[in-house]
Enzyme design. Structure first.
Site, short mmCIF file in Angstrom:
data_model
loop_
_atom_site.label_atom_id
_atom_site.label_comp_id
_atom_site.label_asym_id
_atom_site.label_seq_id
_atom_site.Cartn_x
_atom_site.Cartn_y
_atom_site.Cartn_z
N LYS A 178 57.07 66.86 14.13
CA LYS A 178 56.02 65.87 14.34
C LYS A 178 54.73 66.30 13.64
O LYS A 178 54.36 67.48 13.66
CB LYS A 178 55.78 65.71 15.84
CG LYS A 178 54.78 64.65 16.25
CD LYS A 178 54.73 64.57 17.77
CE LYS A 178 53.65 63.63 18.27
NZ LYS A 178 53.61 63.57 19.75
N SER A 181 53.74 59.19 21.54
CA SER A 181 53.28 59.33 20.18
C SER A 181 54.32 59.90 19.23
O SER A 181 54.14 59.86 18.01
CB SER A 181 52.02 60.20 20.14
OG SER A 181 52.27 61.51 20.59
N SER A 235 54.50 61.58 25.65
CA SER A 235 54.88 61.34 24.26
C SER A 235 56.22 61.93 23.82
O SER A 235 56.65 61.70 22.70
CB SER A 235 53.78 61.87 23.33
OG SER A 235 52.60 61.14 23.51
#
Length: 470
Positions: A82, A157, A181
């Site tokens: 990420k 996210s 997330s």
């Protein structure tokens, strides 16, 4: 409905990460073949899903084609990281384009441990701006779309990671969780997403410096055994002596558990289809011999206001310190309305922040009290199934965005405040065929309990696979 997946008859096949390790050990595939398959799959679906933040394909090819072993159980298994942790020679843009990209000089603390397991990074995945929204819909970078139906969000996210694992691009990808997330994209994309206990995995320095460490690193996977194997291997690389070890969890537990079930968030009752799936899961648990008890929501009414203010303070620190943190090219006019609205909310309410942080820190008492009566708490992961792209448009009015966010994600932030572990499992399905996650929370250090329960539920009600549904 447009459903997309990358599964095909290549080196990756439809194997999970543990299956790929077995294929590598048996000589049925090579690291180079796996990397080429993952690159081809990325290129096939990324135009529709928009999950890539930065690609490092040539570097992955060079590593995969090198001689010898790179060590670690997952040696050669392709993955993505990420784009909010530091990976050497890759820029970190935090889901925005508000400054010029600069490659990191070295791995951060998390990437160093993550890649020591042998996972081979093909690049970095998209997230919402600074991870503040539960849907990645950047006005210039575009939306990350759900492979089960590209009209809908992939959650956030950890959007790109969730979309890519669900679509079969890679079997496992990094995600992290500061308000849901890991669990939110796991729910939206039909994946396993465990937010571990506070301190279980390393954090980069910027996340360690938070007044209250709400963020936890982890992964999203398609199988319980992949998640369990990941935590087993991470424990060999990084071990927090303050927490009981997770160990090698490979099967359901024998203990019958006391499980509380709640379908009412701080904001409201879960939607009809989500509540139906939650109660169906509760019935399954009872059939398996667990004792299930409905409870009222135990969270005080001020919790969400406190969490929102702390969330806003993080935006305030990022925006006000943008040039110092990100360089002279930082341009706050390129930030979205959610980031700027949070910054303004914090600026107006800074005098309330110390009380908010103190009350958030005390929420640990809630889970401690629950733990005296229950082993696990079951709730929906989200109040509704994944909304359409545009529902959380970050260019809309701030008040609209934040109201819709709180309405949708009010179940997940509690464990970020308490530091407890929680796992989302894809046990439900919406009327439109979209995944609905069920969330199981326990108390600090009890990840093994959650994994054992997850194995049991996976065996009792195997979740749908996108390649079959297509």
């Amino acid at each position: 409905m447009t459903r997309i997946n990358a599964f095909t008859d290549d080196a990756l096949g439809d194997l999970d990460a543990v299956g790929i390790v077995e294929a590598l050990q048996q000589g049925r595939v090579s690291r180079a073949e796996l990397v080429e398959a993952a690159i081809a799959r990325t290129e096939a679906v990324d135009p529709a899903l928009n999950g890539v933040a930065y690609e490092a394909f040539d570097r992955a090819r060079a590593r995969a084609g090198g001689p010898g072993s790179y060590g670690g159980f997952f040696d050669g298994v392709p993955t993505y990281v990420k784009d909010n942790v530091a990976v050497g020679d890759m820029p970190t843009m935090q889901g925005t384009d508000a400054w010029d990209p600069r490659p990191a000089g070295a791995h951060g603390d998390f990437a160093r441990a993550y890649l020591a397991t042998g996972l081979l990074a093909l690049g970095k995945t998209r997230l919402s701006e600074f991870g503040f929204s539960a849907s990645a819909e950047h006005p210039r970078l575009g939306a990350v779309r759900n492979p089960w139906d590209t009209d809908h969000t992939a959650g956030a996210s950890s959007s790109g990671s969730g979309a890519f694992v669900a679509a079969g691009v890679v079997p496992i990808a990094h995600a992290n969780d500061g308000g849901g997330s890991i669990r939110i994209p796991a729910s939206c994309n039909g994946l396993v997403g465990l937010k571990p206990s506070r301190g279980r995995l390393p954090l980069d320095r910027d996340m360690r410096q938070m007044p209250l460490r709400i963020v936890a690193n982890g992964v999203v996977t398609r199988s319980v055994r992949d998640t369990a194997a990941f935590y087993r291997e991470m424990e060999r690389v990084y071990r927090n002596p303050k927490l009981p070890p997770i160990g090698d969890v490979t099967a359901p537990g024998r203990q019958r558990l006391r499980i509380a079930v709640c379908t009412h968030s701080i904001a409201r009752e879960a939607g009809r289809e989500v509540r139906k799936e939650t109660m169906r899961t509760a019935a399954l648990l009872e059939d398996l011999g667990h004792r299930v008890t409905p409870i009222d929501n135990p969270i005080p009414g001020h919790f969400m206001d406190d969490f929102l203010l702390y969330w806003a303070f993080l935006s305030y620190a990022l925006v006000r310190g943008g040039r110092r943190t990100f360089g002279a090219s930082f341009d706050r006019t390129r930030l979205d309305n959610l980031t700027l609205g949070l910054e303004s909310h914090a600026a107006r309410n800074l005098h309330r922040l110390p009380v908010a942080i103190a009350r958030l820190a005390r929420t640990r008492r809630i889970s401690a009290r629950l733990a005296r009566e229950y082993d696990v708490v079951l709730t929906p992961t989200l109040a509704e199934s994944p909304p359409l792209i545009g529902h959380l448009d970050p260019t809309a009015d701030y008040r609209q965005i934040i109201d819709r966010l709180v309405d949708w994600v009010a179940f997940t932030p509690l464990q970020n405040a308490t530091g407890d572990p929680a796992i989302s499992l894809p046990l439900g399905v919406s009327d439109r065929g979209l995944p609905i996650g069920m969330m199981f929370a326990s108390t600090v250090g009890r990840e093994a309990r959650l994994l054992e329960l997850a194995y049991e539920l996976e065996q009792a009600r195997p979740w749908r696979r996108i390649q079959d549904a297509s």
